[in-house]
Enzyme design. Structure first.
Site, PDB file in Angstrom:
ATOM      1  CG  ASP A 210       2.338   4.444   2.081  1.00 34.00           C
ATOM      2  OD1 ASP A 210       3.211   3.553   2.001  1.00 34.00           O
ATOM      3  OD2 ASP A 210       2.119   5.273   1.178  1.00 34.00           O
TER       4      ASP A 210
ATOM      5  CG  HIS B 173       8.066  -3.537   5.833  1.00 38.78           C
ATOM      6  ND1 HIS B 173       7.192  -2.562   5.399  1.00 38.78           N
ATOM      7  CD2 HIS B 173       8.769  -3.909   4.731  1.00 38.78           C
ATOM      8  CE1 HIS B 173       7.363  -2.368   4.098  1.00 38.78           C
ATOM      9  NE2 HIS B 173       8.318  -3.170   3.665  1.00 38.78           N
TER      10      HIS B 173
ATOM     11  CG  LEU C 263     -10.561  -3.112  18.097  1.00 34.91           C
ATOM     12  CD1 LEU C 263     -11.208  -1.768  17.743  1.00 34.91           C
ATOM     13  CD2 LEU C 263      -9.077  -2.897  18.380  1.00 34.91           C
TER      14      LEU C 263
HETATM   15  C1  IPE Z   1      -0.774   0.798   0.039  1.00 33.28           C
HETATM   16  O1  IPE Z   1       0.549   1.250   0.150  1.00 33.28           O
HETATM   17  C2  IPE Z   1      -0.900  -0.576   0.554  1.00 33.28           C
HETATM   18  C3  IPE Z   1      -0.508  -0.781   1.941  1.00 33.28           C
HETATM   19  C4  IPE Z   1      -0.225   0.122   2.844  1.00 33.28           C
HETATM   20  C5  IPE Z   1      -0.491  -2.142   2.327  1.00 33.28           C
HETATM   21  P1  IPE Z   1       1.504   1.337  -1.109  1.00 33.28           P
HETATM   22  O2  IPE Z   1       2.720   2.041  -0.636  1.00 33.28           O
HETATM   23  O3  IPE Z   1       1.684   0.022  -1.739  1.00 33.28           O
HETATM   24  O4  IPE Z   1       0.649   2.278  -2.086  1.00 33.28           O
HETATM   25  P2  IPE Z   1       1.017   2.955  -3.497  1.00 33.28           P
HETATM   26  O5  IPE Z   1       1.251   1.849  -4.455  1.00 33.28           O
HETATM   27  O6  IPE Z   1       2.235   3.797  -3.285  1.00 33.28           O
HETATM   28  O7  IPE Z   1      -0.180   3.764  -3.833  1.00 33.28           O
HETATM   29  C1  IPE Z   2       3.661   0.457   3.690  1.00 36.54           C
HETATM   30  O1  IPE Z   2       4.906   1.040   3.646  1.00 36.54           O
HETATM   31  C2  IPE Z   2       3.730  -1.030   3.949  1.00 36.54           C
HETATM   32  C3  IPE Z   2       3.373  -1.861   2.796  1.00 36.54           C
HETATM   33  C4  IPE Z   2       2.918  -1.456   1.658  1.00 36.54           C
HETATM   34  C5  IPE Z   2       3.530  -3.295   2.985  1.00 36.54           C
HETATM   35  P1  IPE Z   2       5.720   1.105   2.299  1.00 36.54           P
HETATM   36  O2  IPE Z   2       6.567  -0.111   2.184  1.00 36.54           O
HETATM   37  O3  IPE Z   2       4.810   1.343   1.138  1.00 36.54           O
HETATM   38  O4  IPE Z   2       6.633   2.386   2.569  1.00 36.54           O
HETATM   39  P2  IPE Z   2       7.044   3.493   1.525  1.00 36.54           P
HETATM   40  O5  IPE Z   2       5.801   4.022   0.887  1.00 36.54           O
HETATM   41  O6  IPE Z   2       7.950   2.842   0.520  1.00 36.54           O
HETATM   42  O7  IPE Z   2       7.747   4.511   2.351  1.00 36.54           O
HETATM   43 MG    MG Z   3       4.154   3.035   0.225  1.00 34.77          MG
END
Ligand code: IPE
Ligand code: IPE
Ligand code: MG
Length: 251
Positions: free
Chosen positions: A24, A41, A135
């Site tokens: 995240d 990303h 792995l």
């Molecule tokens: C969780 O991240 C899912 C992934 C990393 C793929 P999110 O950024 O979507 O989570 P929430 O919604 O903030 O909890």
């Molecule tokens: C996690 O990073 C990747 C996915 C959920 C696909 P985020 O896109 O949730 O990044 P933040 O939380 O907005 O920084």
């Molecule tokens: Mg996020």
């Protein structure tokens, strides 16, 4: 006596056998640099490449990462499209290298909404890498922990298994990752302290580790810090410190 799958106490190992990661913070990484979210990303894919290699080098046997949750469809349509595009490109460009390095690749989640092209690439990659043993690298895509339990229950019912034969062990056999040990270490980057519908059942006794590091910044040193934290934990699985025979008062 109450029978729980957690009663079979797993052997303790210094290096976690199975690490599960919520990657995240990509969006915030990009925002800090005034870049579009997709740049975060993209950088996240690079970070993942490094972590896969590092896991292999450290003798971790299974790595499971959350790439796209069943809730992530709620994001703006253009971000979802770009994420799908990135997933497809990663499947096209990275799988050969994974295979060369002895990595078994799998995807867990409901694949139905993905394009035919993505589904084909996943099937091919899984078949190509099926016998690799260094792995197991599992990507959770359109995955939700609740979906996982639900799909397992549906399979149980479809198999005609009667209610009195359903116990934790039987249900576990139908869950995603049934053939792997449960995660020893869970890592979430990005500062949030929640599970966000990741592996709900499988994380029952996993050691949880949260870090403020944003996923694109998560490097070998950050992974080693997580492993070091894991090594300080006393995993009791319901028992007392004395039963485990480790020094009382150990953190
Ligand atoms: C969780 O991240 C899912 C992934 C990393 C793929 P999110 O950024 O979507 O989570 P929430 O919604 O903030 O909890
Ligand atoms: C996690 O990073 C990747 C996915 C959920 C696909 P985020 O896109 O949730 O990044 P933040 O939380 O907005 O920084
Ligand atoms: Mg996020």
């Amino acid at each position: 006596m109450f029978k729980s799958s957690s009663q079979a106490v797993p052997e303790r190992t210094d290096i976690p056998r199975h690490v599960a990661i919520i990657m995240d913070g990509n969006g915030r990484w990009a925002r800090k640099r005034l870049l579009p979210r997709v740049a975060g990303h993209r950088k996240g894919v690079e970070a993942l490449r490094g972590v896969i290699r590092a896991c292999g080098e450290r003798g971790i046997h299974h790595l499971t990462v959350f790439a796209f949750s069943s809730e992530n469809w709620r994001r703006p349509a253009d971000e979802v499209t770009l994420l799908m595009d990135l997933f497809m490109r990663a499947l096209e460009n990275e799988v050969a290298k994974l295979h060369e390095n002895g990595i078994r690749f799998r995807v867990i989640g409901d694949l139905a909404p993905f394009s035919d092209r993505i589904r084909d690439l996943i099937r091919e990659a899984e078949a190509l890498t099926a016998n690799n043993t260094l792995l197991t690298f599992s990507v959770a895509a359109n995955y939700g922990g609740r979906w996982d339990v639900l799909q397992a229950v549906r399979q149980l019912i479809a198999a005609g298994i009667s209610a009195d034969r359903v116990d934790e062990e039987t249900l576990t056999q139908y869950l995603c990752l049934a053939d792997l040990p449960e995660p020893d270490l869970f890592i979430r980057t990005g500062g949030e302290q929640r599970i966000s519908n990741f592996l709900l059942w499988q994380l029952a006794y996993t050691e949880l580790y949260f870090t403020d590091a944003l996923w694109p910044d998560f490097d070998n040193a950050a992974l080693d810090a997580a492993i070091a934290s894991y090594q300080q934990r006393e995993r009791r699985f319901g028992r007392t410190s004395e039963q485990i025979g480790s020094p009382v008062g150990r953190q």
